[in-house]
Scaffold this active site. Structure first.
Site, PDB file in Angstrom:
ATOM      1  N   ILE A   1       0.805  -1.429  -0.056  1.00  0.00           N
ATOM      2  CA  ILE A   1      -0.402   0.275   0.003  1.00  0.00           C
ATOM      3  C   ILE A   1       0.574   1.103   0.178  1.00  0.00           C
ATOM      4  O   ILE A   1       0.495   2.427  -0.983  1.00  0.00           O
ATOM      5  CB  ILE A   1      -1.258   0.123   1.682  1.00  0.00           C
ATOM      6  CG1 ILE A   1      -1.529  -1.078   1.382  1.00  0.00           C
ATOM      7  CG2 ILE A   1      -1.718   1.357   0.876  1.00  0.00           C
ATOM      8  CD1 ILE A   1      -2.753  -1.632   2.291  1.00  0.00           C
TER       9      ILE A   1
ATOM     10  N   ASP B   1      12.347   2.234   5.171  1.00  0.00           N
ATOM     11  CA  ASP B   1      11.975   0.958   5.375  1.00  0.00           C
ATOM     12  C   ASP B   1      13.067  -0.269   5.343  1.00  0.00           C
ATOM     13  O   ASP B   1      14.424  -0.130   4.852  1.00  0.00           O
ATOM     14  CB  ASP B   1      11.420   0.769   3.560  1.00  0.00           C
ATOM     15  CG  ASP B   1      10.244  -0.663   3.944  1.00  0.00           C
ATOM     16  OD1 ASP B   1      11.186  -1.812   3.817  1.00  0.00           O
ATOM     17  OD2 ASP B   1       9.173  -0.420   2.819  1.00  0.00           O
TER      18      ASP B   1
ATOM     19  N   GLY C   1       9.567  -5.545   2.908  1.00  0.00           N
ATOM     20  CA  GLY C   1       8.768  -4.892   1.228  1.00  0.00           C
ATOM     21  C   GLY C   1      10.465  -4.934   0.689  1.00  0.00           C
ATOM     22  O   GLY C   1      10.796  -5.804   0.750  1.00  0.00           O
TER      23      GLY C   1
ATOM     24  N   ASP D   1      15.621   0.704  10.097  1.00  0.00           N
ATOM     25  CA  ASP D   1      14.280   1.290  11.523  1.00  0.00           C
ATOM     26  C   ASP D   1      12.960   2.418  11.694  1.00  0.00           C
ATOM     27  O   ASP D   1      13.962   2.809  12.000  1.00  0.00           O
ATOM     28  CB  ASP D   1      14.987  -0.117  11.996  1.00  0.00           C
ATOM     29  CG  ASP D   1      13.513  -0.036  12.691  1.00  0.00           C
ATOM     30  OD1 ASP D   1      12.854   0.371  14.118  1.00  0.00           O
ATOM     31  OD2 ASP D   1      13.556  -1.265  13.174  1.00  0.00           O
TER      32      ASP D   1
ATOM     33  N   ALA E   1       5.224  -1.054   9.573  1.00  0.00           N
ATOM     34  CA  ALA E   1       4.092  -2.376  10.486  1.00  0.00           C
ATOM     35  C   ALA E   1       4.477  -3.991  10.522  1.00  0.00           C
ATOM     36  O   ALA E   1       4.313  -4.476   8.915  1.00  0.00           O
ATOM     37  CB  ALA E   1       2.753  -2.039  10.408  1.00  0.00           C
TER      38      ALA E   1
ATOM     39  N   TYR F   1      -2.780  -8.169  16.326  1.00  0.00           N
ATOM     40  CA  TYR F   1      -2.318  -6.819  15.039  1.00  0.00           C
ATOM     41  C   TYR F   1      -3.562  -5.422  15.028  1.00  0.00           C
ATOM     42  O   TYR F   1      -3.283  -4.507  15.383  1.00  0.00           O
ATOM     43  CB  TYR F   1      -2.978  -7.769  13.944  1.00  0.00           C
ATOM     44  CG  TYR F   1      -2.829  -6.325  12.500  1.00  0.00           C
ATOM     45  CD1 TYR F   1      -1.771  -5.913  11.945  1.00  0.00           C
ATOM     46  CD2 TYR F   1      -3.982  -6.176  11.545  1.00  0.00           C
ATOM     47  CE1 TYR F   1      -1.799  -4.792  11.368  1.00  0.00           C
ATOM     48  CE2 TYR F   1      -4.173  -5.820  10.756  1.00  0.00           C
ATOM     49  CZ  TYR F   1      -2.869  -4.938  10.535  1.00  0.00           C
ATOM     50  OH  TYR F   1      -3.070  -3.836   9.007  1.00  0.00           O
TER      51      TYR F   1
ATOM     52  N   HIS G   1      -2.878 -13.810   1.518  1.00  0.00           N
ATOM     53  CA  HIS G   1      -3.982 -13.178   1.514  1.00  0.00           C
ATOM     54  C   HIS G   1      -4.451 -13.993   0.426  1.00  0.00           C
ATOM     55  O   HIS G   1      -4.100 -14.223  -0.531  1.00  0.00           O
ATOM     56  CB  HIS G   1      -3.334 -11.651   1.522  1.00  0.00           C
ATOM     57  CG  HIS G   1      -3.696 -10.897   2.336  1.00  0.00           C
ATOM     58  ND1 HIS G   1      -1.623 -10.471   3.006  1.00  0.00           N
ATOM     59  CD2 HIS G   1      -3.893  -9.651   3.235  1.00  0.00           C
ATOM     60  CE1 HIS G   1      -1.702  -9.664   3.196  1.00  0.00           C
ATOM     61  NE2 HIS G   1      -2.826  -9.666   3.962  1.00  0.00           N
TER      62      HIS G   1
END
Ligand code: UFG
Length: 329
Positions: free
Chosen positions: A13, A32, A37, A52, A76, A142, A188
């Site tokens: 995202i 990042d 990622g 971080d 996250a 989460y 997912h």
């Protein structure tokens, strides 16, 4: 030129938001740690710093050399199954390191934050579609970690006059030939189904067929990441005063797991091998947004979130992934 810091900008995202920010002429800096990622997901024209968010010295060094106007905070831990098994790391990354980051922002005078929150803050809904003032009772760590961080941001807004927008995403999805979902491990539904359609996985398992829903499988509100990114850009134009505001980002429509399976077969024109399995811990039976507040206050409307467009784009991405695998010696 307005300058935006995007934490977690190498993620699914976050990188979608980077692309839209660049298109609209913003200057973009990404931090990042690349733990989940991918550097290649960050569009060219963006400066990427591999750090971080809890590393205050490194973050402070970046902030000292770039005049940041606002922060989009995506970095996250985000996989629900992992959060059920391993809560400590979710509170460490999503809360403890997040606070360290907020303090670094504060010491550099940054007061505008758009926070990537989640529908998982609500837990099992008692009202559907879910309004923002619904009770918050997360059923996985989460959701709890994101809720705690929302509340922390609320206190920062009150104490320091910050302007904070928290977006509670429902099921982010979609893709195109050159970008898409890439999680390791993948959990997912849409990428897993499409990897089964392409032959990269032998079978897709439905997590539970005995939910109190019309066809017994979970209902979710699937929203295209391009529509999510658009909401973030609209937020930037609304952040002049101080205060904390939370908005759902979803379509107000939901689809069952079985409907997603059927849509994936129809778009890919492949027979997908599916079997019914056990429920997955941490999954509420229904999550469907009321997007009314976002629509009324931001004039936002989902433009790319029809299921066919979502799956067709994600299928293009899956085919790109497959052709890379074939090309590899
Ligand atoms: N599912 C299966 N089989 C699979 C994978 C998923 O049946 O192999 C089902 C899940 O049980 C769930 C639905 O497909 O019912 C969607 O699952 P995803 O893992 O794709 O997404 P989640 O709903 O678990 O979570 C996503 C985001 C969260 C966010 C949530 C809010 O990952 O960050 O949507 O709706 F909080």
């Amino acid at each position: 030129m307005t300058s935006i810091l995007v934490t977690g900008g190498a993620g699914y995202i976050g990188s979608a938001c980077c692309r839209q920010l660049l298109e609209k002429g913003y200057r973009v800096t990404v931090v990042d740690d690349l733990s989940t990622g991918h550097a290649e997901a960050v569009p060219s024209g963006v400066s990427l710093h591999r750090i971080d968010i809890g590393d205050s010295d490194s973050l402070a060094a970046i902030l000292s050399t770039s005049e940041i106007d606002a922060v989009f905070h995506f970095a996250a831990k985000a996989l629900i199954p992992e959060s059920v098994m391993n809560p400590g790391v979710f509170f460490d990354v999503n809360v403890a390191r997040g606070i360290a980051m907020l303090e670094t922002l504060r010491s550099h005078g940054i007061r505008k934050v758009v926070f990537s929150s989640t529908a998982a803050v609500y837990g099992t809904p008692t009202i559907v579609p879910i309004p923002e003032d619904h009770s918050k009772d997360p059923i996985n760590s989460y959701g709890e970690s994101k809720l705690v961080f929302e509340r922390i941001l609320q206190w920062y807004a009150a104490a320091y006059g910050w302007s904070v927008v928290a977006f509670r995403y429902f099921n982010a999805c979609g893709g195109a030939s050159d970008w898409g979902e890439r999680h390791e491990p993948e959990t997912h539904i849409i990428p897993l189904l499409l990897q089964t359609a392409s032959g990269r996985r032998p079978i897709f398992e439905i997590h539970g067929t005995d939910y109190p829903t019309p066809d017994g499988t979970c209902l979710r509100d699937y929203v295209h990441v391009v529509d999510i990114a658009e909401a973030h850009l609209l937020a930037l134009q609304k952040m002049d005063g101080s205060g904390f505001h939370a908005y759902n980002i979803g379509t107000g429509r939901s689809h069952s797991v079985k409907e997603i399976c059927q849509a994936a077969e129809s778009i890919t024109k492949q027979k997908i091998h599916v079997r019914a399995g056990q429920r997955r811990p941490g999954d509420p039976s229904v999550l469907c947004a009321s997007p009314k507040k976002l629509m009324d206050e931001f004039c936002w409307a989902p433009k790319h979130s029809d299921l066919d467009e979502i799956i067709a784009g994600a299928w293009e991405w899956e085919q790109t992934q497959c052709s890379k695998l074939v090309a590899r010696p």
